[in-house]
Design a protein around this motif. Structure first.
Motif, PDB file in Angstrom:
ATOM      1  N   SER A   1       1.018  -1.362  -0.075  1.00 27.16           N
ATOM      2  CA  SER A   1       0.061  -0.058   0.017  1.00 27.16           C
ATOM      3  C   SER A   1       0.799   0.958   0.094  1.00 27.16           C
ATOM      4  O   SER A   1       2.465   1.013  -0.283  1.00 27.16           O
ATOM      5  CB  SER A   1      -0.912   0.438   1.440  1.00 27.16           C
ATOM      6  OG  SER A   1       0.362   0.668   2.566  1.00 27.16           O
TER       7      SER A   1
ATOM      8  N   GLN B   1     -16.645  12.444   5.788  1.00 33.73           N
ATOM      9  CA  GLN B   1     -16.991  10.756   4.931  1.00 33.73           C
ATOM     10  C   GLN B   1     -18.516  11.032   5.086  1.00 33.73           C
ATOM     11  O   GLN B   1     -19.380  10.252   3.943  1.00 33.73           O
ATOM     12  CB  GLN B   1     -16.872   9.473   5.590  1.00 33.73           C
ATOM     13  CG  GLN B   1     -17.070   7.961   5.115  1.00 33.73           C
ATOM     14  CD  GLN B   1     -16.808   7.037   6.104  1.00 33.73           C
ATOM     15  OE1 GLN B   1     -16.054   7.411   7.048  1.00 33.73           O
ATOM     16  NE2 GLN B   1     -16.858   5.689   5.332  1.00 33.73           N
TER      17      GLN B   1
ATOM     18  N   GLU C   1     -14.351   6.709   1.337  1.00 33.71           N
ATOM     19  CA  GLU C   1     -13.820   5.368   1.907  1.00 33.71           C
ATOM     20  C   GLU C   1     -13.629   3.830   1.466  1.00 33.71           C
ATOM     21  O   GLU C   1     -14.180   3.149   2.726  1.00 33.71           O
ATOM     22  CB  GLU C   1     -14.313   5.426   3.656  1.00 33.71           C
ATOM     23  CG  GLU C   1     -13.853   6.630   4.377  1.00 33.71           C
ATOM     24  CD  GLU C   1     -12.222   6.918   4.567  1.00 33.71           C
ATOM     25  OE1 GLU C   1     -11.251   6.059   5.214  1.00 33.71           O
ATOM     26  OE2 GLU C   1     -11.821   7.909   5.200  1.00 33.71           O
ATOM     27  N   LYS C   2     -13.043   3.994   0.286  1.00 31.96           N
ATOM     28  CA  LYS C   2     -12.941   3.058  -0.173  1.00 31.96           C
ATOM     29  C   LYS C   2     -11.966   1.890  -0.281  1.00 31.96           C
ATOM     30  O   LYS C   2     -11.086   2.780  -0.722  1.00 31.96           O
ATOM     31  CB  LYS C   2     -14.366   2.991  -1.516  1.00 31.96           C
ATOM     32  CG  LYS C   2     -14.096   1.303  -1.960  1.00 31.96           C
ATOM     33  CD  LYS C   2     -15.566   1.551  -3.315  1.00 31.96           C
ATOM     34  CE  LYS C   2     -15.398  -0.445  -3.848  1.00 31.96           C
ATOM     35  NZ  LYS C   2     -16.051  -0.556  -3.055  1.00 31.96           N
ATOM     36  N   MET C   3     -11.787   0.348  -0.132  1.00 32.87           N
ATOM     37  CA  MET C   3     -10.780   0.144  -0.723  1.00 32.87           C
ATOM     38  C   MET C   3      -9.821  -0.337  -1.561  1.00 32.87           C
ATOM     39  O   MET C   3     -11.247  -1.403  -1.978  1.00 32.87           O
ATOM     40  CB  MET C   3     -10.088  -0.991   0.559  1.00 32.87           C
ATOM     41  CG  MET C   3      -9.265  -1.944   0.087  1.00 32.87           C
ATOM     42  SD  MET C   3      -7.364  -0.969   0.934  1.00 32.87           S
ATOM     43  CE  MET C   3      -7.616  -1.698   2.578  1.00 32.87           C
TER      44      MET C   3
ATOM     45  N   ARG D   1      -8.001  -2.285  -5.313  1.00 29.03           N
ATOM     46  CA  ARG D   1      -6.829  -3.157  -5.022  1.00 29.03           C
ATOM     47  C   ARG D   1      -6.172  -3.184  -6.818  1.00 29.03           C
ATOM     48  O   ARG D   1      -7.462  -3.466  -7.550  1.00 29.03           O
ATOM     49  CB  ARG D   1      -6.939  -4.379  -4.784  1.00 29.03           C
ATOM     50  CG  ARG D   1      -8.188  -5.598  -4.635  1.00 29.03           C
ATOM     51  CD  ARG D   1      -8.425  -6.109  -3.605  1.00 29.03           C
ATOM     52  NE  ARG D   1      -7.743  -6.794  -3.892  1.00 29.03           N
ATOM     53  CZ  ARG D   1      -7.083  -8.146  -2.995  1.00 29.03           C
ATOM     54  NH1 ARG D   1      -7.332  -7.552  -1.491  1.00 29.03           N
ATOM     55  NH2 ARG D   1      -6.137  -8.938  -3.559  1.00 29.03           N
TER      56      ARG D   1
ATOM     57  N   ILE E   1      -2.361  -1.607  -3.041  1.00 29.41           N
ATOM     58  CA  ILE E   1      -3.900  -1.851  -2.313  1.00 29.41           C
ATOM     59  C   ILE E   1      -3.888   0.100  -1.499  1.00 29.41           C
ATOM     60  O   ILE E   1      -2.968   0.307  -1.937  1.00 29.41           O
ATOM     61  CB  ILE E   1      -4.305  -2.818  -1.195  1.00 29.41           C
ATOM     62  CG1 ILE E   1      -3.502  -2.700  -0.262  1.00 29.41           C
ATOM     63  CG2 ILE E   1      -4.469  -4.520  -2.023  1.00 29.41           C
ATOM     64  CD1 ILE E   1      -3.418  -3.658   1.577  1.00 29.41           C
TER      65      ILE E   1
ATOM     66  N   ARG F   1      -7.016   2.895   0.425  1.00 29.60           N
ATOM     67  CA  ARG F   1      -8.134   3.059   0.941  1.00 29.60           C
ATOM     68  C   ARG F   1      -8.090   4.785   0.902  1.00 29.60           C
ATOM     69  O   ARG F   1      -7.308   5.073   1.227  1.00 29.60           O
ATOM     70  CB  ARG F   1      -8.677   3.025   2.096  1.00 29.60           C
ATOM     71  CG  ARG F   1      -9.495   3.938   2.750  1.00 29.60           C
ATOM     72  CD  ARG F   1      -9.847   3.292   4.136  1.00 29.60           C
ATOM     73  NE  ARG F   1     -10.001   1.498   4.758  1.00 29.60           N
ATOM     74  CZ  ARG F   1     -11.217   1.004   4.071  1.00 29.60           C
ATOM     75  NH1 ARG F   1     -11.833   1.500   4.128  1.00 29.60           N
ATOM     76  NH2 ARG F   1     -10.945  -0.154   4.659  1.00 29.60           N
TER      77      ARG F   1
ATOM     78  N   ASP G   1     -10.038   8.182  -0.369  1.00 33.66           N
ATOM     79  CA  ASP G   1     -11.156   9.184   0.994  1.00 33.66           C
ATOM     80  C   ASP G   1     -12.577   8.849   0.591  1.00 33.66           C
ATOM     81  O   ASP G   1     -13.350   8.601   0.927  1.00 33.66           O
ATOM     82  CB  ASP G   1     -10.910  10.336   1.551  1.00 33.66           C
ATOM     83  CG  ASP G   1      -9.488  10.333   2.592  1.00 33.66           C
ATOM     84  OD1 ASP G   1      -9.224   9.310   2.768  1.00 33.66           O
ATOM     85  OD2 ASP G   1      -8.509  11.764   2.530  1.00 33.66           O
TER      86      ASP G   1
ATOM     87  N   ASP H   1      -8.718  13.571  -1.805  1.00 33.75           N
ATOM     88  CA  ASP H   1      -7.875  12.705  -0.702  1.00 33.75           C
ATOM     89  C   ASP H   1      -7.827  14.251   0.331  1.00 33.75           C
ATOM     90  O   ASP H   1      -7.341  15.222   0.328  1.00 33.75           O
ATOM     91  CB  ASP H   1      -6.707  12.691  -0.691  1.00 33.75           C
ATOM     92  CG  ASP H   1      -5.601  11.460   0.687  1.00 33.75           C
ATOM     93  OD1 ASP H   1      -6.267  10.893   0.745  1.00 33.75           O
ATOM     94  OD2 ASP H   1      -4.834  12.260   1.292  1.00 33.75           O
TER      95      ASP H   1
ATOM     96  N   TYR I   1      -2.907   6.166  -6.066  1.00 32.18           N
ATOM     97  CA  TYR I   1      -4.296   5.718  -6.329  1.00 32.18           C
ATOM     98  C   TYR I   1      -4.349   5.980  -7.824  1.00 32.18           C
ATOM     99  O   TYR I   1      -5.872   5.147  -8.071  1.00 32.18           O
ATOM    100  CB  TYR I   1      -4.972   6.769  -5.758  1.00 32.18           C
ATOM    101  CG  TYR I   1      -4.832   6.830  -4.167  1.00 32.18           C
ATOM    102  CD1 TYR I   1      -4.769   5.499  -3.280  1.00 32.18           C
ATOM    103  CD2 TYR I   1      -4.973   8.333  -3.263  1.00 32.18           C
ATOM    104  CE1 TYR I   1      -4.712   5.581  -1.753  1.00 32.18           C
ATOM    105  CE2 TYR I   1      -5.029   7.871  -1.564  1.00 32.18           C
ATOM    106  CZ  TYR I   1      -4.728   6.451  -1.444  1.00 32.18           C
ATOM    107  OH  TYR I   1      -4.663   7.138   0.766  1.00 32.18           O
TER     108      TYR I   1
END
Ligand code: SF4
Length: 258
Positions: free
Chosen positions: A10, A54, A120-122, A124, A133, A135, A137, A151, A173
């Motif tokens: 990450s 969020q 707020e999503k992960m 990959r 990976i 996360r 904002d 972000d 990202y």
């Protein structure tokens, strides 16, 4: 037979490694490190603000739609850990309230030019020998279809395009999202909450490819490193580092060697 899971990398892992490989080891490899981690007020402050924003941008959450609700949500989700005194914490809370109030007020007054897709999503992206990976904002879809990775930064005194170009996380990202939104232009935006300023950049395909090569070389260096025989080497940040007591136990570690 179960296929072994690929290792993950990450932006936080890479940033920690670049700051100090030993710090990376105590944070992600050697479990003894977790006993030495202390709460930090700036993390608590950032987490508290993030949670309100969020909720404000989450279309499924109708609880934070006005400045008053944002302030109430901040009080509700306020993280107290890491402050040196009650006074310091109350001062931070006051500052936090001003920030969310201003943010929500300005957002409600601004014309709507984008739709929020995720908060707020992960995400990959499989890059062969490892999975990248991250996360995120917030992800917006701008009018016209461009994708914007947003972000929030709670500690910065400002932000400009150079900051974004040098920000490893924002580059990573863009690389991840490039695969999720093929054919779309991907933007990266940082909002410096304290300074009420923002900046955006969009890497060209060539820039992103160059970043990918550099980032993959770094990831492979991290994953292939011989951590069993790692010797801590002193850095300028040692005196403020939570892991100093652990590094001090190593016979070859000398703080004054830095
Ligand atoms: S004390 Fe120094 S060498 Fe050890 S983890 Fe911290 S910064 Fe790295």
């Amino acid at each position: 037979m179960r296929v072994p899971r690929k290792p993950t990398i990450s932006p936080s892992k890479m940033t920690t490694y670049l700051a100090c490989p030993t710090k990376y080891m105590w944070t992600y490899i050697d479990s003894r490190g977790k006993w030495y981690l202390r709460s930090k007020s700036y993390y608590s402050f950032g987490t508290s603000l993030h949670s309100v924003l969020q909720r404000f941008h989450d279309s499924g959450d109708k609880g934070v739609t006005t400045t008053a609700e944002a302030v109430a949500a901040l009080e509700e989700s306020w993280v107290q850990a890491g402050y040196e005194s009650q006074e310091q914490m109350m001062q931070a809370l006051g500052e936090g309230k001003e920030i969310v109030e201003k943010y929500v007020e300005e957002s409600l007054a601004a014309p709507v030019t984008a739709k929020t897709l995720f908060v707020e999503k992960m995400f990959r992206r499989d890059l062969g020998s490892f999975v990248l990976i991250g996360r995120v904002d917030r992800i917006d879809e701008r009018e016209g279809g461009d994708i914007d990775i947003v972000d929030y930064k709670s500690g910065r005194s400002g932000v400009n395009e150079d900051d974004l170009r040098n920000d490893l996380a924002m580059s990573a990202y863009q690389l991840i999202l490039q695969e999720h939104f093929p054919g779309r232009k991907i933007w990266a935006t940082i909002i410096a909450l304290r300074a009420d300023s923002r900046a955006s950049v969009s890497f060209s395909t060539e820039e992103l490819e160059q970043f990918k090569q550099d980032m993959m070389a770094l990831a492979i260096e991290i994953l292939d490193r011989d951590w069993e025989n790692h010797v801590p080497v002193a850095k300028s940040l040692c005196s403020k580092c939570d892991f100093l007591p652990l590094c001090n136990k190593h016979p070859e570690f000398h703080l004054d060697s830095e």
